[in-house]
Design a protein around this motif. Structure first.
Motif, PDB file in Angstrom:
ATOM      1  N   LEU A  50       0.971  -1.115  -0.160  1.00  0.00           N
ATOM      2  CA  LEU A  50      -0.019   0.007   0.037  1.00  0.00           C
ATOM      3  C   LEU A  50       0.876   1.197   0.084  1.00  0.00           C
ATOM      4  O   LEU A  50       1.571   1.668   1.014  1.00  0.00           O
ATOM      5  N   LEU A  51       1.054   2.012  -1.013  1.00  0.00           N
ATOM      6  CA  LEU A  51       1.976   3.100  -1.411  1.00  0.00           C
ATOM      7  C   LEU A  51       1.065   4.461  -1.638  1.00  0.00           C
ATOM      8  O   LEU A  51       0.584   4.589  -2.325  1.00  0.00           O
ATOM      9  N   ASP A  52       1.441   5.174  -0.478  1.00  0.00           N
ATOM     10  CA  ASP A  52       1.029   6.550  -0.491  1.00  0.00           C
ATOM     11  C   ASP A  52       1.713   7.326  -1.605  1.00  0.00           C
ATOM     12  O   ASP A  52       2.719   7.241  -1.864  1.00  0.00           O
ATOM     13  N   VAL A  53       0.829   8.460  -2.342  1.00  0.00           N
ATOM     14  CA  VAL A  53       1.500   9.054  -3.456  1.00  0.00           C
ATOM     15  C   VAL A  53       2.527  10.155  -2.792  1.00  0.00           C
ATOM     16  O   VAL A  53       3.517  10.336  -3.237  1.00  0.00           O
ATOM     17  N   SER A  59       8.745  10.726  -4.178  1.00  0.00           N
ATOM     18  CA  SER A  59       7.317  10.397  -4.203  1.00  0.00           C
ATOM     19  C   SER A  59       7.024   9.018  -4.324  1.00  0.00           C
ATOM     20  O   SER A  59       7.686   8.274  -4.859  1.00  0.00           O
ATOM     21  N   GLY A  60       5.742   8.782  -4.131  1.00  0.00           N
ATOM     22  CA  GLY A  60       5.135   7.294  -4.342  1.00  0.00           C
ATOM     23  C   GLY A  60       5.118   7.305  -5.686  1.00  0.00           C
ATOM     24  O   GLY A  60       5.476   5.756  -5.944  1.00  0.00           O
ATOM     25  N   LEU A  61       4.995   8.130  -6.629  1.00  0.00           N
ATOM     26  CA  LEU A  61       5.165   7.391  -8.214  1.00  0.00           C
ATOM     27  C   LEU A  61       6.384   7.075  -8.407  1.00  0.00           C
ATOM     28  O   LEU A  61       6.743   6.237  -9.248  1.00  0.00           O
ATOM     29  N   ASP A  62       7.450   7.715  -8.009  1.00  0.00           N
ATOM     30  CA  ASP A  62       8.804   7.417  -8.075  1.00  0.00           C
ATOM     31  C   ASP A  62       9.149   6.129  -7.607  1.00  0.00           C
ATOM     32  O   ASP A  62       9.873   5.205  -8.333  1.00  0.00           O
ATOM     33  N   VAL A  63       8.625   5.951  -6.414  1.00  0.00           N
ATOM     34  CA  VAL A  63       9.062   4.684  -5.708  1.00  0.00           C
ATOM     35  C   VAL A  63       8.085   3.403  -6.613  1.00  0.00           C
ATOM     36  O   VAL A  63       8.768   2.452  -6.804  1.00  0.00           O
ATOM     37  N   ASP A  86      -3.070  11.936 -10.187  1.00  0.00           N
ATOM     38  CA  ASP A  86      -2.303  11.088  -9.625  1.00  0.00           C
ATOM     39  C   ASP A  86      -2.604   9.599  -9.515  1.00  0.00           C
ATOM     40  O   ASP A  86      -1.691   8.643  -9.506  1.00  0.00           O
ATOM     41  N   ALA A  87      -3.882   9.410  -9.581  1.00  0.00           N
ATOM     42  CA  ALA A  87      -4.353   7.966  -9.625  1.00  0.00           C
ATOM     43  C   ALA A  87      -4.036   7.560 -10.904  1.00  0.00           C
ATOM     44  O   ALA A  87      -3.670   6.469 -11.184  1.00  0.00           O
ATOM     45  N   VAL A  88      -4.468   8.249 -12.077  1.00  0.00           N
ATOM     46  CA  VAL A  88      -4.194   7.490 -13.437  1.00  0.00           C
ATOM     47  C   VAL A  88      -2.519   7.536 -13.781  1.00  0.00           C
ATOM     48  O   VAL A  88      -2.467   6.604 -14.218  1.00  0.00           O
ATOM     49  N   VAL A  89      -1.814   8.336 -13.219  1.00  0.00           N
ATOM     50  CA  VAL A  89      -0.458   8.367 -13.406  1.00  0.00           C
ATOM     51  C   VAL A  89       0.022   7.063 -12.679  1.00  0.00           C
ATOM     52  O   VAL A  89       0.901   6.294 -13.114  1.00  0.00           O
ATOM     53  N   ALA A  95       0.972   0.527 -10.887  1.00  0.00           N
ATOM     54  CA  ALA A  95       0.004   0.033  -9.903  1.00  0.00           C
ATOM     55  C   ALA A  95      -1.037  -0.790 -10.233  1.00  0.00           C
ATOM     56  O   ALA A  95      -1.346  -0.602 -11.396  1.00  0.00           O
ATOM     57  N   ASP A  96      -1.483  -1.713  -9.487  1.00  0.00           N
ATOM     58  CA  ASP A  96      -2.420  -2.550  -9.707  1.00  0.00           C
ATOM     59  C   ASP A  96      -3.812  -1.985  -9.741  1.00  0.00           C
ATOM     60  O   ASP A  96      -4.936  -2.327 -10.101  1.00  0.00           O
ATOM     61  N   ASP A  97      -3.831  -0.927  -8.652  1.00  0.00           N
ATOM     62  CA  ASP A  97      -5.230  -0.424  -8.272  1.00  0.00           C
ATOM     63  C   ASP A  97      -4.847   0.861  -7.592  1.00  0.00           C
ATOM     64  O   ASP A  97      -3.669   1.054  -7.362  1.00  0.00           O
ATOM     65  N   TYR A  98      -6.073   1.707  -7.196  1.00  0.00           N
ATOM     66  CA  TYR A  98      -5.719   2.554  -6.271  1.00  0.00           C
ATOM     67  C   TYR A  98      -6.733   3.222  -5.461  1.00  0.00           C
ATOM     68  O   TYR A  98      -7.960   2.565  -5.530  1.00  0.00           O
TER      69      TYR A  98
END
Length: 231
Positions: A50-53, A59-63, A86-89, A95-98
């Motif tokens: 579970l990864l926070d943005v 950032s969570g996206l970079d992670v 952010d969810a779409v990116v 990511a498998d879901d958000y």
């Protein structure tokens, strides 16, 4: 016991979430930033992340991008309410879901279990191990996609979506059918996730994603994988 890595920099939130997840039968580990998360994953890969943005530093996206370089572990991105971009990116980087904060524990656990089910090995069935249309070959056993002989990386959900479309090549597949057969009857997310994943697939297999020839949109119904499209 299923292990979950919670990556979030809010101690009160992380503590409350950890308590709730343990009550649901999960083993919980935590990390307060991206670097700590990557170290934890390298030492003992969890069953789900579970990864926070919004994280300090990385950032969570970079992670998520870094995680996807080495592992296909199921990953759910956590965003603040209204952060649709952010969810779409997040989906685009692997990511498998958000889920959006604030959320109900019941909803979160349902999504976690759905992602875990999709990632778990399924019993073998007497069906083709390769799905081929033109110069696109999806190897089910090897979990590989080749386009014109070149290996193309797919996220888990992209793979499942393409497999379903290919197995129904030449036929219109409705959005309801995709939601039920790819995401599952218990999926509680936004149906826009279908469009996001189709867009990601097109970017990987179409010569011109803006003018798709393989996965075409059937307005008002859904999508169709066109038979034997080659150059």
């Amino acid at each position: 016991m299923t292990s979950v890595l919670v990556v979030d920099d809010e101690p009160s939130f992380t503590e409350a979430l950890s308590v709730g997840l343990r009550r649901e039968g999960f083993e919980v580990r935590t990390a307060a930033d991206g670097r700590a998360a990557l170290e934890e994953i390298s030492e003992s890969e969890p069953d789900l992340i579970l990864l926070d943005v919004m994280l300090p530093g990385m950032s969570g996206l970079d992670v998520c991008r870094e995680i996807r370089k080495t592992t296909r572990v199921p990953l759910i991105m956590v965003t603040a309410r209204g952060e649709e971009i952010d969810a779409v990116v997040g989906l685009e980087v692997g990511a498998d879901d958000y889920v959006s904060k604030p959320y109900r524990m019941r909803e979160l656990v349902a999504r976690m279990r759905a992602v875990l089910r999709r990632a778990s090995p399924q019993p073998s069935e007497p069906e083709a191990t390769c799905l081929v249309e033109g110069d696109v070959m999806l190897d089910i056993d090897r979990h590989e996609l080749r386009v014109r002989g070149e290996l193309v990386s797919l996220a888990l959900k992209e793979f499942e979506l393409l497999a379903y479309l290919l197995s129904n090549a030449g036929r219109v597949v409705t959005r309801d059918s995709l939601m039920q057969n790819v995401w599952g009857y218990n999926y509680v997310g936004d149906t826009k996730t279908i469009d996001v994943h189709v867009k990601r697939l097109r970017a990987k297999i179409e010569d011109d994603p803006s003018d798709p020839q393989r996965i075409t949109t059937i307005r008002g119904l859904g999508y169709r994988y066109e038979r034997s499209v080659t150059n």
